[in-house]
Write an enzyme that holds these catalytic residues in place. Structure first.
Site, PDB file in Angstrom:
ATOM      1  CE1 TYR A  83      -3.035  -2.842   0.210  1.00  0.00           C
ATOM      2  CE2 TYR A  83      -3.655  -2.199   2.412  1.00  0.00           C
ATOM      3  CZ  TYR A  83      -3.967  -3.107   1.188  1.00  0.00           C
ATOM      4  OH  TYR A  83      -4.877  -4.344   1.241  1.00  0.00           O
ATOM      5  CE  LYS A 129       1.275 -17.846  -2.449  1.00  0.00           C
ATOM      6  NZ  LYS A 129       0.448 -19.027  -2.307  1.00  0.00           N
ATOM      7  CG  ASP A 136      -1.986 -19.809   0.033  1.00  0.00           C
ATOM      8  OD1 ASP A 136      -1.096 -19.795   0.866  1.00  0.00           O
ATOM      9  OD2 ASP A 136      -1.439 -20.998  -1.098  1.00  0.00           O
ATOM     10  CG  ASP A 188      -6.497  -4.424   4.189  1.00  0.00           C
ATOM     11  OD1 ASP A 188      -7.694  -4.412   5.053  1.00  0.00           O
ATOM     12  OD2 ASP A 188      -6.608  -3.883   3.166  1.00  0.00           O
ATOM     13  CG  ASP A 217     -12.061  -6.540   6.732  1.00  0.00           C
ATOM     14  OD1 ASP A 217     -11.916  -5.883   7.739  1.00  0.00           O
ATOM     15  OD2 ASP A 217     -12.404  -5.951   5.738  1.00  0.00           O
TER      16      ASP A 217
END
Ligand code: NAD
Length: 361
Positions: free
Chosen positions: A146, A195, A227, A251, A255
């Site tokens: 970001y 990852k 994942d 992020d 959620d």
């Protein structure tokens, strides 16, 4: 003990829920013999209405002078509020991004805890929920994808876009240290999510996290690919204590984790810098649709205040007392409208605050 706390009521339901959290903190002070000095600061729409901008330099200086900041939420109805006619840098959310940056809040904590009394709101099957879950997502907040360079350009006649994911070892180390320190206050387990089978930034992440782990021999460390973590959160959420991860993975995962608890009005959060200082706020927004109607659930803000007691003020016993008060009031069957279910007693924002304050032991 004496502490200085800056309150940011904000917009919409913000002033109502912060008022109730303060009521609970006042009760904590009375029971445990502490003295909290409060100062209020305007942020978001409330600041635009008075100063024409969403955050003033004075407000930042005041926030910096405190031990911690407790915030409601900011923003209005994005379709109808005049605040959203302003240019983007003058809108309410610009103030929030600026205060996070000015205070160097690089570590974001979001707990996902399933209250047994609210199990019905959890979308997972009873056999998956088991005895419930109690995890905390520790997300890096100021680096990664970001904040990396990005551009949109044309190549060989095709519109092309590029984002970059950059972390240096210092950025990884400071968030990892926070993660291990917080695990010490919990159940001594860190799941570092990356990852590393694909990304260089994740391989560096894993290496630095392992270096930090060497200083915390009592804390169990496991690595998990992002994942797999997304799957495990809905397959067996009870396995997690602290999930430590970079900005974008955090992020998305935070959620997902909050969704499995069922209710947005119950979810607290904290953003910390390298010192004990932190900004504490509910995960939900300013809910302009119910503002001023005594309908908002103040529990997320009250639980954010409990995090403030624990992480910025080192008042663990008092934080426990606030969390236990929430449990007790739910056990007694009191609910705000957003978490109401059959057989319970529906109460407004103020009454819920009164009940929580009374339940402080
Ligand atoms: P929201 O979280 O404010 O509301 C979503 C829904 O949940 C609404 O129906 C609302 O009534 C309900 N809700 C939220 N909190 C509740 C509570 N404590 N008790 C009972 N019900 C609650 O999200 P939104 O409507 O998308 O956004 C409204 C405004 O909030 C926007 O301006 C947005 O930018 C802002 N926002 C601010 C923050 C923040 O301050 N950190 C975070 C998210 C959104």
């Amino acid at each position: 003990m004496k502490h200085k706390i800056v309150l940011i009521p904000g917009d919409g339901i913000g002033p109502e829920i912060v008022g109730e959290a303060k009521k609970v903190l006042d009760q904590v002070c009375q029971k445990y013999g502490h003295e909290f000095e409060y100062e209020e600061v305007l942020l978001g729409g409330a600041s635009i209405d008075v100063h024409g901008i969403p955050l003033t330099d004075d407000a930042i200086a005041t926030a910096k002078s405190a031990d911690a900041v407790l915030m409601g939420s900011i923003g209005g109805n994005t379709a109808t509020s005049p605040w959203y006619q302003l240019e983007p840098s003058k809108r309410p959310e610009a103030g929030l991004l600026r205060i996070r940056k000015e205070l160097n809040l690089f570590a974001n904590l979001r707990p996902a805890y399933l209250y047994s009394q609210l199990k019905d709101a959890c979308p997972l099957r009873a056999d998956i929920i088991g005895d419930g879950f109690d995890m905390l997502i520790m997300r890096e907040l100021t680096g990664g994808l970001y904040f990396g360079d990005r551009k949109t350009y044309e190549e060989n006649g095709l519109a092309t876009a590029m984002d970059t994911l950059v972390y240096n070892e210092a950025e990884i180390r400071r968030i990892a240290v926070k993660g291990f320190e917080i695990a010490k206050k919990r159940r001594n387990k860190v799941t570092s999510v990356d990852k590393a089978n694909v990304l260089d930034s994740s391989r560096l992440w894993r290496k630095v996290v392992e270096e930090v782990a060497a200083d915390y021999p009592d804390i169990e460390l496991e690595h998990m690919l992002v994942d797999n973590c997304a799957m495990q959160l809905v397959r067996d959420p009870g396995q997690f204590d602290v999930i430590l991860t970079e900005n974008m993975f955090g992020d998305i995962l935070s959620d997902e984790a909050s969704m499995v608890t069922g209710s947005i009005g119950m979810l607290s959060s904290a953003s910390l810098n390298e010192t004990k200082f932190g900004l504490y706020e509910p995960s939900h927004g300013s809910a302009p649709d119910i503002a001023g109607q005594d309908k908002a659930n103040p529990i997320a803000t009250v639980l954010s205040a409990a995090m403030m007691l624990r992480y910025s003020l080192d008042l663990d016993k008092e934080a426990d007392a606030v969390e236990q008060a929430v449990q007790k009031v739910l056990e007694q069957g009191y609910r705000t409208v957003d978490i109401m279910s059959d057989g319970c007693t529906c109460v407004g924002t103020k009454k819920m605050g009164d009940l929580l304050a009374e339940a402080i032991q």
